[in-house]
Design a protein around this motif. Sequence first.
Motif, PDB file in Angstrom:
ATOM      1  N   ALA A  31       0.836  -1.204   0.000  1.00  0.00           N
ATOM      2  CA  ALA A  31       0.000   0.000   0.000  1.00  0.00           C
ATOM      3  C   ALA A  31       0.871   1.254   0.000  1.00  0.00           C
ATOM      4  O   ALA A  31       1.793   1.394   0.789  1.00  0.00           O
ATOM      5  N   TRP A  32       0.577   2.163  -0.914  1.00  0.00           N
ATOM      6  CA  TRP A  32       1.412   3.349  -1.096  1.00  0.00           C
ATOM      7  C   TRP A  32       0.624   4.642  -0.916  1.00  0.00           C
ATOM      8  O   TRP A  32       0.950   5.468  -0.099  1.00  0.00           O
ATOM      9  N   CYS A  55       3.002  -0.767  -4.283  1.00  0.00           N
ATOM     10  CA  CYS A  55       4.342  -1.046  -4.774  1.00  0.00           C
ATOM     11  C   CYS A  55       4.515  -2.560  -4.925  1.00  0.00           C
ATOM     12  O   CYS A  55       4.452  -3.306  -3.943  1.00  0.00           O
ATOM     13  N   THR A  56       4.720  -3.007  -6.164  1.00  0.00           N
ATOM     14  CA  THR A  56       4.805  -4.449  -6.415  1.00  0.00           C
ATOM     15  C   THR A  56       6.053  -5.068  -5.803  1.00  0.00           C
ATOM     16  O   THR A  56       6.047  -6.247  -5.462  1.00  0.00           O
ATOM     17  N   ASN A  57       7.117  -4.290  -5.646  1.00  0.00           N
ATOM     18  CA  ASN A  57       8.346  -4.822  -5.045  1.00  0.00           C
ATOM     19  C   ASN A  57       8.106  -5.304  -3.617  1.00  0.00           C
ATOM     20  O   ASN A  57       8.831  -6.173  -3.127  1.00  0.00           O
ATOM     21  N   ASP A  58       7.115  -4.742  -2.941  1.00  0.00           N
ATOM     22  CA  ASP A  58       6.841  -5.108  -1.552  1.00  0.00           C
ATOM     23  C   ASP A  58       6.089  -6.427  -1.415  1.00  0.00           C
ATOM     24  O   ASP A  58       5.950  -6.949  -0.312  1.00  0.00           O
ATOM     25  N   MET A 107       4.760  -0.034  -9.920  1.00  0.00           N
ATOM     26  CA  MET A 107       3.527   0.201  -9.182  1.00  0.00           C
ATOM     27  C   MET A 107       2.337  -0.436  -9.890  1.00  0.00           C
ATOM     28  O   MET A 107       2.285  -0.499 -11.113  1.00  0.00           O
ATOM     29  N   LEU A 108       1.406  -0.904  -9.090  1.00  0.00           N
ATOM     30  CA  LEU A 108       0.129  -1.444  -9.551  1.00  0.00           C
ATOM     31  C   LEU A 108      -0.938  -0.514  -8.991  1.00  0.00           C
ATOM     32  O   LEU A 108      -0.837  -0.090  -7.834  1.00  0.00           O
TER      33      LEU A 108
END
Length: 179
Positions: A31-32, A55-58, A107-108
Amino acid sequence: MEVTVQQVKDIVSVLTQDEQQLLKDTIIHGAWGDSDMEFLDENGNIETVSMYGYCTNDAVKAGNYKGRIASVMFKSIYKKMCPENHNQTGRYISHCNDWWGDGSGDMLFIRTGYYDAFEKWAKEPVSEESKALNEIIDWIDGSTAYLSTRTEFAKGYKEGIEQAKEIVRSIINNNLKKS
């Protein structure tokens, strides 16, 4: 009209169980914040609307998928959910490679009106029945590819059926142990 979790389940039904889990991991851990992004309207035209970004990296923080596996799965998710603009723009989900322009993260985005229901869906565990069905479907896909390259059709078919039975037995036994 408020979007329901069932509607989200219908939307993500095009994804495999692993892809759904990766999407859930992204929503829970990535969640961003909110902003505006391009999505498809009901007629397939691009429109700019409010959204919430993740953030997809998370997603790797969940521990389910790492590195290249997650990357390949995201490509598949985007291909299914973001059909326009080189698999970046979709009706409910859009994405951007390198959102900050420094290589630090993709990002998604989930459009406003839907992200609350997606967040509720993300908190639901994947059911054992869904896992079983997905494993069987994966087996069928693998067996079909295997059998298409073999001349010993009957032998491969029998081995595949036995493998499917073992998968189902394993899931049933695990459920009995939990009871």
